[in-house]
Design a protein around this motif. Structure first.
Motif, PDB file in Angstrom:
ATOM      1  N   ALA A 159      -4.744   3.648   1.134  1.00  0.00           N
ATOM      2  CA  ALA A 159      -5.616   3.216   2.268  1.00  0.00           C
ATOM      3  C   ALA A 159      -6.926   3.436   2.410  1.00  0.00           C
ATOM      4  O   ALA A 159      -7.972   3.246   1.964  1.00  0.00           O
ATOM      5  CB  ALA A 159      -5.326   2.326   3.215  1.00  0.00           C
ATOM      6  N   SER A 160      -6.841   5.342   2.983  1.00  0.00           N
ATOM      7  CA  SER A 160      -8.120   5.908   3.326  1.00  0.00           C
ATOM      8  C   SER A 160      -9.343   6.005   2.015  1.00  0.00           C
ATOM      9  O   SER A 160     -10.212   5.565   1.971  1.00  0.00           O
ATOM     10  CB  SER A 160      -8.118   6.822   3.420  1.00  0.00           C
ATOM     11  OG  SER A 160      -8.917   7.672   4.826  1.00  0.00           O
ATOM     12  N   ARG A 161      -8.300   6.453   1.442  1.00  0.00           N
ATOM     13  CA  ARG A 161      -9.224   6.210   0.008  1.00  0.00           C
ATOM     14  C   ARG A 161      -9.762   5.312  -0.827  1.00  0.00           C
ATOM     15  O   ARG A 161     -10.919   5.282  -1.529  1.00  0.00           O
ATOM     16  CB  ARG A 161      -8.166   7.279  -1.206  1.00  0.00           C
ATOM     17  CG  ARG A 161      -8.499   7.079  -3.137  1.00  0.00           C
ATOM     18  CD  ARG A 161      -7.822   8.327  -3.648  1.00  0.00           C
ATOM     19  NE  ARG A 161      -6.603   7.375  -4.312  1.00  0.00           N
ATOM     20  CZ  ARG A 161      -5.252   7.207  -3.917  1.00  0.00           C
ATOM     21  NH1 ARG A 161      -4.944   8.159  -2.110  1.00  0.00           N
ATOM     22  NH2 ARG A 161      -5.210   6.261  -3.761  1.00  0.00           N
ATOM     23  N   ARG A 162      -8.768   4.025  -0.691  1.00  0.00           N
ATOM     24  CA  ARG A 162      -9.646   2.998  -1.284  1.00  0.00           C
ATOM     25  C   ARG A 162     -10.279   1.948  -0.193  1.00  0.00           C
ATOM     26  O   ARG A 162     -11.232   0.746  -0.328  1.00  0.00           O
ATOM     27  CB  ARG A 162      -8.211   2.429  -2.134  1.00  0.00           C
ATOM     28  CG  ARG A 162      -7.782   2.794  -2.850  1.00  0.00           C
ATOM     29  CD  ARG A 162      -6.451   2.082  -2.877  1.00  0.00           C
ATOM     30  NE  ARG A 162      -5.845   2.845  -3.745  1.00  0.00           N
ATOM     31  CZ  ARG A 162      -4.061   2.135  -4.111  1.00  0.00           C
ATOM     32  NH1 ARG A 162      -3.880   1.631  -3.099  1.00  0.00           N
ATOM     33  NH2 ARG A 162      -3.962   3.044  -5.286  1.00  0.00           N
ATOM     34  N   GLY A 163     -10.078   2.686   1.084  1.00  0.00           N
ATOM     35  CA  GLY A 163     -11.841   1.869   2.017  1.00  0.00           C
ATOM     36  C   GLY A 163     -11.375   0.881   2.193  1.00  0.00           C
ATOM     37  O   GLY A 163     -11.514  -0.317   2.731  1.00  0.00           O
ATOM     38  N   LEU A 164      -9.976   0.462   2.403  1.00  0.00           N
ATOM     39  CA  LEU A 164      -8.915  -1.187   2.787  1.00  0.00           C
ATOM     40  C   LEU A 164      -9.083  -1.726   3.836  1.00  0.00           C
ATOM     41  O   LEU A 164      -9.539  -2.590   4.559  1.00  0.00           O
ATOM     42  CB  LEU A 164      -7.286  -0.833   2.722  1.00  0.00           C
ATOM     43  CG  LEU A 164      -6.892   0.117   0.673  1.00  0.00           C
ATOM     44  CD1 LEU A 164      -5.639  -0.513   1.018  1.00  0.00           C
ATOM     45  CD2 LEU A 164      -6.928  -1.343  -0.105  1.00  0.00           C
ATOM     46  N   PHE A 165      -9.578  -1.098   4.867  1.00  0.00           N
ATOM     47  CA  PHE A 165     -10.142  -1.114   6.172  1.00  0.00           C
ATOM     48  C   PHE A 165     -11.305  -0.720   6.590  1.00  0.00           C
ATOM     49  O   PHE A 165     -11.792   0.372   6.564  1.00  0.00           O
ATOM     50  CB  PHE A 165      -8.847  -0.875   7.288  1.00  0.00           C
ATOM     51  CG  PHE A 165      -7.022  -0.799   7.197  1.00  0.00           C
ATOM     52  CD1 PHE A 165      -7.010  -2.851   6.303  1.00  0.00           C
ATOM     53  CD2 PHE A 165      -6.606  -0.001   6.556  1.00  0.00           C
ATOM     54  CE1 PHE A 165      -6.003  -3.167   6.051  1.00  0.00           C
ATOM     55  CE2 PHE A 165      -4.669  -0.860   5.940  1.00  0.00           C
ATOM     56  CZ  PHE A 165      -4.932  -2.414   5.332  1.00  0.00           C
TER      57      PHE A 165
END
Length: 275
Positions: free
Chosen positions: A267-273
């Motif tokens: 999630a951090s790598r993909r910038g989900l939030f």
């Protein structure tokens, strides 16, 4: 609130379809149920008088008179509605009562732990919820998929539903989590029967001990729904679903923790939030 107090007498009991009909009549007529004779209850339910006696004995009473005494004690002690509350406030306060009952039931965790053990070992894990229960199944499935591989939410009916059950079974599924809430879709009950016939162990989250799926499940986790508004409130079943997921996580804490860390990293790598 009187009907809910009467319903509490039946929570956790394994009742036949005839007995569930009797229980439902007592709930529907809770204001006068404590003063009805066995013959009068039988007439309202469309069953025989001996069936009413057997119903009382199934609940652990020596006969219907003993159950009626309990009904009188329950209904005479029912508190009046809070003064000065409007309908919306009463509906929300009723949900708070439902959550307190869920909390009281969780004083003994045997059923929740048994259900968690059954479900946590199923790969894949199908989660059934049709009509009103669809959002609840999706909510559970969203979070369960973060820690358990191959969670399959079955929230669409039709002939394809049975195909998806067959596919899950062929892929190795051993258990089904069924969310069935009023008005109890006929299609959901039929799907659960098919699942049982196919060898699935069934865990059910439903609203009460008089739900039509109680006799079909290995473990039933009841949580009342709110009925004070035009449409039902599902606060209790949602809380029960998350408690069940917590118990499932407790069955394998190390893999669960690892999968959560993997999700957070992705999630951090993909910038989900955004936060």
């Amino acid at each position: 609130m009187t009907g809910e107090r009467v319903l509490d007498l039946f929570q956790g009991a394994r009742l036949t379809p005839t007995q569930r009909r009797i229980a439902q009549i007592l709930v529907e007529h809770s204001g006068k149920a404590a003063y009805l004779s066995a013959a009068e209850v039988a007439g309202l339910a469309g069953v025989s008088q001996p069936s009413v006696t057997r119903f009382a004995m199934a609940l652990g009473y020596r006969g219907y008179p003993a159950l009626r005494r309990e009904l009188r004690a329950v209904t005479s002690g029912a508190p009046s509605e809070p003064a000065g509350r409007n309908g919306m406030q009463r509906a929300v306060l009723a949900e708070a009562d439902h959550l307190r009952r869920v909390a009281d039931d969780l004083g003994r965790l045997e059923d929740v732990r048994k259900a968690a053990a059954i479900l946590a070992g199923s790969r894949p894990l199908p989660v059934l919820g049709l009509r009103a229960a669809g959002p609840l199944a999706g909510y559970f499935g969203y979070f369960a998929a973060k820690v358990f591989p191959d969670v399959r939410v079955l929230d669409c009916g039709g002939t394809g539903l049975l195909d998806r059950l067959d596919q899950a079974r062929a892929a190795g599924a051993t258990a089904l989590l069924a969310m069935v809430l009023p008005r109890y879709p006929r299609e959901a009950v039929a799907a659960i029967r098919e699942a049982r016939a196919a060898g699935f162990a069934v865990v059910a989250i439903t609203d009460s001990a008089v739900s039509p799926i109680t006799e079909l499940a290995e473990v039933v986790l009841p949580a009342a729904v709110g009925t004070h508004l035009v449409f039902d409130l599902h606060t209790g079943p949602m809380a029960m679903a998350m408690v069940l997921l917590e118990a499932m996580c407790d069955t394998a804490p190390e893999p669960v923790h690892r999968r959560l860390e993997e999700f957070e990293a992705a999630a951090s790598r993909r910038g989900l939030f955004v936060a």
